[in-house]
Scaffold this active site. Structure first.
Site, PDB file in Angstrom:
ATOM      1  N   TYR A  66      21.031  73.096  58.134  1.00 24.92           N
ATOM      2  CA  TYR A  66      20.688  71.635  58.923  1.00 24.92           C
ATOM      3  C   TYR A  66      19.336  71.274  58.542  1.00 24.92           C
ATOM      4  O   TYR A  66      18.231  72.196  58.521  1.00 24.92           O
ATOM      5  CB  TYR A  66      20.672  72.045  60.365  1.00 24.92           C
ATOM      6  CG  TYR A  66      21.792  71.334  60.909  1.00 24.92           C
ATOM      7  CD1 TYR A  66      22.248  70.291  60.784  1.00 24.92           C
ATOM      8  CD2 TYR A  66      22.852  72.296  61.591  1.00 24.92           C
ATOM      9  CE1 TYR A  66      23.497  69.479  61.261  1.00 24.92           C
ATOM     10  CE2 TYR A  66      24.059  71.883  62.127  1.00 24.92           C
ATOM     11  CZ  TYR A  66      24.122  70.372  61.823  1.00 24.92           C
ATOM     12  OH  TYR A  66      25.441  69.795  62.606  1.00 24.92           O
ATOM     13  N   GLU A  68      17.899  67.819  59.699  1.00 28.83           N
ATOM     14  CA  GLU A  68      17.899  66.395  60.300  1.00 28.83           C
ATOM     15  C   GLU A  68      16.399  66.136  60.300  1.00 28.83           C
ATOM     16  O   GLU A  68      15.325  67.004  60.484  1.00 28.83           O
ATOM     17  CB  GLU A  68      18.222  66.282  61.617  1.00 28.83           C
ATOM     18  CG  GLU A  68      19.873  66.125  61.501  1.00 28.83           C
ATOM     19  CD  GLU A  68      20.380  66.580  62.983  1.00 28.83           C
ATOM     20  OE1 GLU A  68      20.201  67.895  63.449  1.00 28.83           O
ATOM     21  OE2 GLU A  68      21.228  65.958  63.501  1.00 28.83           O
ATOM     22  N   ASP A 213      25.344  45.651  45.972  1.00 25.11           N
ATOM     23  CA  ASP A 213      25.843  47.099  46.243  1.00 25.11           C
ATOM     24  C   ASP A 213      26.435  47.327  44.582  1.00 25.11           C
ATOM     25  O   ASP A 213      27.334  46.884  44.408  1.00 25.11           O
ATOM     26  CB  ASP A 213      27.281  47.018  47.051  1.00 25.11           C
ATOM     27  CG  ASP A 213      28.077  48.248  46.898  1.00 25.11           C
ATOM     28  OD1 ASP A 213      27.860  49.139  46.023  1.00 25.11           O
ATOM     29  OD2 ASP A 213      29.044  48.330  48.022  1.00 25.11           O
ATOM     30  N   THR A 240      26.681  54.540  44.938  1.00 23.16           N
ATOM     31  CA  THR A 240      27.271  55.775  44.992  1.00 23.16           C
ATOM     32  C   THR A 240      26.695  56.798  43.798  1.00 23.16           C
ATOM     33  O   THR A 240      26.127  56.107  43.146  1.00 23.16           O
ATOM     34  CB  THR A 240      28.716  55.922  45.602  1.00 23.16           C
ATOM     35  OG1 THR A 240      29.110  55.176  44.232  1.00 23.16           O
ATOM     36  CG2 THR A 240      29.217  55.176  46.774  1.00 23.16           C
ATOM     37  N   LYS A 243      30.100  57.920  40.726  1.00 19.63           N
ATOM     38  CA  LYS A 243      30.724  56.758  39.774  1.00 19.63           C
ATOM     39  C   LYS A 243      30.141  57.173  38.424  1.00 19.63           C
ATOM     40  O   LYS A 243      30.144  57.935  37.581  1.00 19.63           O
ATOM     41  CB  LYS A 243      30.866  55.659  40.316  1.00 19.63           C
ATOM     42  CG  LYS A 243      31.682  55.678  41.583  1.00 19.63           C
ATOM     43  CD  LYS A 243      31.967  54.130  42.024  1.00 19.63           C
ATOM     44  CE  LYS A 243      32.792  54.043  43.566  1.00 19.63           C
ATOM     45  NZ  LYS A 243      32.144  53.964  44.823  1.00 19.63           N
ATOM     46  N   ARG A 249      29.599  63.358  45.000  1.00 18.74           N
ATOM     47  CA  ARG A 249      30.083  62.548  45.921  1.00 18.74           C
ATOM     48  C   ARG A 249      28.965  62.171  46.996  1.00 18.74           C
ATOM     49  O   ARG A 249      28.658  63.222  48.026  1.00 18.74           O
ATOM     50  CB  ARG A 249      31.157  62.758  46.644  1.00 18.74           C
ATOM     51  CG  ARG A 249      32.269  62.955  45.757  1.00 18.74           C
ATOM     52  CD  ARG A 249      33.530  62.930  46.470  1.00 18.74           C
ATOM     53  NE  ARG A 249      34.115  61.590  46.493  1.00 18.74           N
ATOM     54  CZ  ARG A 249      34.970  61.175  45.653  1.00 18.74           C
ATOM     55  NH1 ARG A 249      34.847  61.710  44.355  1.00 18.74           N
ATOM     56  NH2 ARG A 249      35.119  59.726  45.890  1.00 18.74           N
TER      57      ARG A 249
HETATM   58  N1  DSN Z   1      36.797  53.413  46.254  1.00 19.01           N
HETATM   59  C1  DSN Z   1      36.062  53.106  45.614  1.00 19.01           C
HETATM   60  C2  DSN Z   1      36.277  52.456  44.321  1.00 19.01           C
HETATM   61  O1  DSN Z   1      37.330  52.924  43.965  1.00 19.01           O
HETATM   62  O2  DSN Z   1      35.916  51.462  43.941  1.00 19.01           O
HETATM   63  C3  DSN Z   1      34.855  51.988  46.266  1.00 19.01           C
HETATM   64  O3  DSN Z   1      34.367  52.563  47.315  1.00 19.01           O
END
Ligand code: DSN
Length: 431
Positions: A66, A68, A213, A240, A243, A249
């Protein structure tokens, strides 16, 4: 424990043996997924194969902890190592994205965007964002998302036949009419680069904050092959980490230094509790990888592969939304091209070992579970070493499979060719 910190823990392999012996169903599914990821071609544009080093950090003992709070001010003891990893992740994120501050705690893409809206805006405030069928994300205000209920989202659209152009005069007119507190760009299904300077001009006219984003293209920005919103004085950028960036993730909120307090308070204690420290360790590793020269080469190859795949598909009669791509992604209009809906096209491609995902096209007359198109992207395929020659083959297999989907023998032949090619390209950390 008598080991030094640079020795490998001999129990690591034993942990896997224990899992296999204790829970063969889960172990078997993990091994099965390894085989699936190895034998097939992964073209979902939001997926990737992460690094072996990230798999290791992500399965580490930080899952026990933890933490926080933030480095140097936590609500639990025993933070000497959590502070090391989070401080490194923050500093590396600032260096890679050239920004004033980074919060690396968001659990993934949706909470990262929620934390931004909830931190900077009040319920009922207006956000000007992209129409979802033109490429916006659920968290950009879809009525089924809680964000769509809390904030007032107003939509702009693209001109798909003009390469997905976004019209400045229209954007400005909408901004003047609705007076948004925030203007949002960056998308989940948009194959072009973004004119951040235009968004900034419009935002300045109405005194709105700018947010991008860049979840999909974060790795391409880090690799220097796509524009960086911070070069255009953007306030907030979210991404994120799993990707095109190739990490675990997770999510990050990057911002100007002046927004640090608002962002940090909004993530914790505003929205989340204990951060996932195993993810933060893995994000730090990912960002170290992103600073190596090989990562720039990787990002360049993702773009080259995408161009070749798009051209091969278009040469074979496939209509692409925006008629091409400037990034890692393309959206096939399989309905207009071959009278095959997106769901059926996804199933046909699954059948031959090519994994894609069905996708709405701009102003799609069909619903998201039965949309008109399919979305493809090259980050994962590039991570396993595919180059232009392989992308051309893949493009032709996609066309052949869709054109001959009733011919079982042909589909078997394509599947065998897919598996044969994959054998020559090991997956990082798996094969
Ligand atoms: N789910 C993602 C995508 O496939 O683009 C976006 O969050």
């Amino acid at each position: 424990m008598s080991t030094t910190t640079d020795e490998l823990n001999p129990l690591i392999l034993k942990n896997w043996e224990n899992l296999r012996d204790f829970d063969p169903e889960i172990y078997g599914a993990i091994r099965g997924e390894e085989v699936r990821e190895t034998e097939g071609i992964e073209l979902i544009p939001s997926e990737n194969y992460t690094y072996a080093e990230v798999l290791a950090a992500n399965g580490s003992v930080f899952t026990n902890k933890y933490a926080e709070g933030y480095p140097g001010r936590r609500y639990y003891g025993g933070q000497e190592y959590t502070d090391v990893i989070e401080s490194l992740a923050i500093q590396r994120a600032k260096d890679v994205f050239k920004c004033g501050h980074a919060n690396v705690q968001p659990l993934s893409g949706s909470p990262m965007n929620q934390a931004v809206y909830l931190g900077f805006l009040k319920p009922g405030d207006t956000i000007l964002g992209m129409d979802l069928s033109h490429g916006g994300h659920l968290t950009h205000g879809h009525p089924v998302s809680h964000m769509g209920k809390i904030f007032n989202f107003v939509r702009y659209k693209t001109y798909p036949e003009e390469e997905g152009r976004i019209d400045e005069a229209e954007l400005l007119a909408l901004a003047k009419e609705h007076k948004p507190k925030m203007i949002l760009c960056g998308y989940t299904s948009y194959p072009r680069d973004i004119d951040y300077a235009m968004f900034k001009r419009v935002a300045d006219e109405v005194g709105a904050l700018t947010m991008a984003d860049v979840a999909h293209i974060g790795g391409l920005i880090a690799g220097g092959v796509m524009r960086n919103p911070f070069d255009y004085d953007f306030d907030i950028v979210t991404t994120t980490t799993h990707k095109s960036l190739r990490g675990p993730r997770g999510g990050m909120i990057l911002c100007k230094e002046e927004h640090k307090k608002t962002v940090d308070k909004s993530v914790f204690p505003g929205l989340q509790g204990g951060p996932h420290m195993q993810t933060i360790a893995s994000i730090a590793v990912t960002l170290k990888k992103a600073q190596e020269p090989e990562f720039k080469e990787y990002a360049e190859q993702v773009m080259k592969n995408s161009k070749v795949l798009a051209q091969t598909l278009m040469d074979g009669g496939m209509k692409l939304v925006t008629n091409g791509t400037d990034n890692h992604m393309m959206v096939m209009d399989t309905t207009e091209s071959f009278q095959i809906g997106g769901t059926q096209a996804e199933e046909i491609l699954d059948r031959v070992g090519i994994t894609t995902n069905k996708q709405v096209i701009p102003d799609d007359p069909n619903p998201p579970l039965k949309p008109s198109g399919v979305r493809l992207g090259t980050p994962a395929a590039t991570s396993r070493g595919f180059k232009e020659a392989e992308m051309e083959k893949i493009g032709n297999w996609i066309l052949e499979a869709l054109k001959n989907h009733e011919d079982e023998a042909k589909l078997n032949e394509i599947k065998a060719a897919v598996m044969e090619m994959c054998k020559g390209f090991p997956v990082p950390g798996i094969s």
